[in-house]
Design a protein around this motif. Structure first.
Motif, PDB file in Angstrom:
ATOM      1  N   ALA A 134       0.818  -1.217   0.000  1.00 46.15           N
ATOM      2  CA  ALA A 134       0.000   0.000   0.000  1.00 46.15           C
ATOM      3  C   ALA A 134       0.850   1.264   0.000  1.00 46.15           C
ATOM      4  O   ALA A 134       0.389   2.322  -0.452  1.00 46.15           O
ATOM      5  CB  ALA A 134      -0.926   0.006   1.219  1.00 46.15           C
ATOM      6  N   GLU A 139       0.157   5.943  -6.200  1.00 49.30           N
ATOM      7  CA  GLU A 139      -1.117   5.380  -6.649  1.00 49.30           C
ATOM      8  C   GLU A 139      -1.651   4.356  -5.655  1.00 49.30           C
ATOM      9  O   GLU A 139      -2.849   4.363  -5.312  1.00 49.30           O
ATOM     10  CB  GLU A 139      -0.948   4.731  -8.018  1.00 49.30           C
ATOM     11  N   SER A 140      -0.771   3.456  -5.182  1.00 48.98           N
ATOM     12  CA  SER A 140      -1.223   2.428  -4.243  1.00 48.98           C
ATOM     13  C   SER A 140      -1.601   3.050  -2.903  1.00 48.98           C
ATOM     14  O   SER A 140      -2.550   2.601  -2.246  1.00 48.98           O
ATOM     15  CB  SER A 140      -0.132   1.371  -4.039  1.00 48.98           C
ATOM     16  N   GLU A 142      -2.826   6.160  -2.465  1.00 47.96           N
ATOM     17  CA  GLU A 142      -4.119   6.825  -2.655  1.00 47.96           C
ATOM     18  C   GLU A 142      -5.264   5.819  -2.632  1.00 47.96           C
ATOM     19  O   GLU A 142      -6.336   6.094  -2.077  1.00 47.96           O
ATOM     20  CB  GLU A 142      -4.107   7.607  -3.965  1.00 47.96           C
ATOM     21  N   GLU A 143      -5.050   4.665  -3.241  1.00 46.39           N
ATOM     22  CA  GLU A 143      -6.090   3.629  -3.240  1.00 46.39           C
ATOM     23  C   GLU A 143      -6.315   3.103  -1.828  1.00 46.39           C
ATOM     24  O   GLU A 143      -7.456   2.867  -1.411  1.00 46.39           O
ATOM     25  CB  GLU A 143      -5.688   2.487  -4.170  1.00 46.39           C
ATOM     26  N   ARG A 146      -8.353   5.573   0.023  1.00 53.01           N
ATOM     27  CA  ARG A 146      -9.756   5.509  -0.402  1.00 53.01           C
ATOM     28  C   ARG A 146     -10.466   4.344   0.280  1.00 53.01           C
ATOM     29  O   ARG A 146     -11.590   4.490   0.774  1.00 53.01           O
ATOM     30  CB  ARG A 146      -9.830   5.356  -1.927  1.00 53.01           C
ATOM     31  N   GLN A 147      -9.824   3.200   0.311  1.00 53.53           N
ATOM     32  CA  GLN A 147     -10.411   2.039   0.973  1.00 53.53           C
ATOM     33  C   GLN A 147     -10.570   2.273   2.470  1.00 53.53           C
ATOM     34  O   GLN A 147     -11.558   1.845   3.078  1.00 53.53           O
ATOM     35  CB  GLN A 147      -9.543   0.813   0.719  1.00 53.53           C
TER      36      GLN A 147
END
Length: 209
Positions: A134, A139-140, A142-143, A146-147
């Motif tokens: 993560a 990018e990872s 930010e994802e 979000r999760q």
């Protein structure tokens, strides 16, 4: 990446700021004032760490001579009586810290009254984020954030947005005041446990709990 803030009205504990822990009588001639002055004016990180160690020894000595603190506050939000109470054994997935860095992290956490339980679980969660990838890229990350927010929203419903704002405010202030905690405070934005409990610490700071 390293580690991780919350306050409590009382005395300043280190030279990193004016945050506090539970009030302690400094009138006794046990060297507290001298150690405090040394910590606040230390010219190097090593000297500051040594001064904090002296403060810890004095805190432990005082704790054995005084009655236990009131149990009116939730146990999870009680700061430890000494910075040595923080278990910073490196979990799998994280780079080990140097002795000096470990001392600085403990001093920063202790000066803010961060609960030991928050640090212990949070350190483990940060290691999981690292192992999962993560934190490998913007990018990872930010994802993962979000999760994390989605998870908080499912758990707290209508209260989630206010909780997220408070959690972010606490972690941002922590990173700004204590650079040694910057990486951990940033990574905590991707973990539901750390984000929601950071919000509780922020609200405690404002006297809302």
């Amino acid at each position: 990446m390293t580690n991780f803030e919350a306050p409590d009205p009382g005395l300043p504990v280190s030279g990193t700021g004016s945050s506090t822990i539970a009030p302690t009588d400094t009138s006794a001639g046990d060297g507290y004032d001298a150690a405090m002055d040394a910590a606040m004016n230390a010219p190097t990180a090593y000297a500051r760490a040594r001064a904090v160690e002296q403060l810890e020894r004095i805190a432990i000595s005082r704790a054995t001579e005084t009655s236990p603190a009131s149990d009116s506050a939730p146990p999870a939000f009680e700061p430890p009586v000494t910075a040595l109470a923080y278990d910073l054994a490196t979990p799998m997935g994280l780079e080990p810290m140097s002795e000096v860095q470990t001392g600085e992290v403990r001093a920063a956490l202790f000066s803010e009254g961060v609960p030991r339980e928050f640090v212990a679980q949070g350190y483990s969660n940060l290691a999981h984020l690292e192992r999962s990838g993560a934190l490998a890229s913007d990018e990872s990350f930010e994802e993962a954030c979000r999760q994390c927010r989605t998870s908080v929203e499912k758990t707290y419903g209508a209260e989630a947005q206010a909780l997220i704002r408070d959690g972010i405010a606490f972690l941002e202030a922590l990173a700004k005041k204590h650079p040694v905690l910057d990486a951990a405070a940033t990574a905590a934005l991707a973990d539901p446990f750390l984000l929601s409990n950071a919000a509780n610490l922020q609200r405690q700071r404002r006297g809302r709990l």
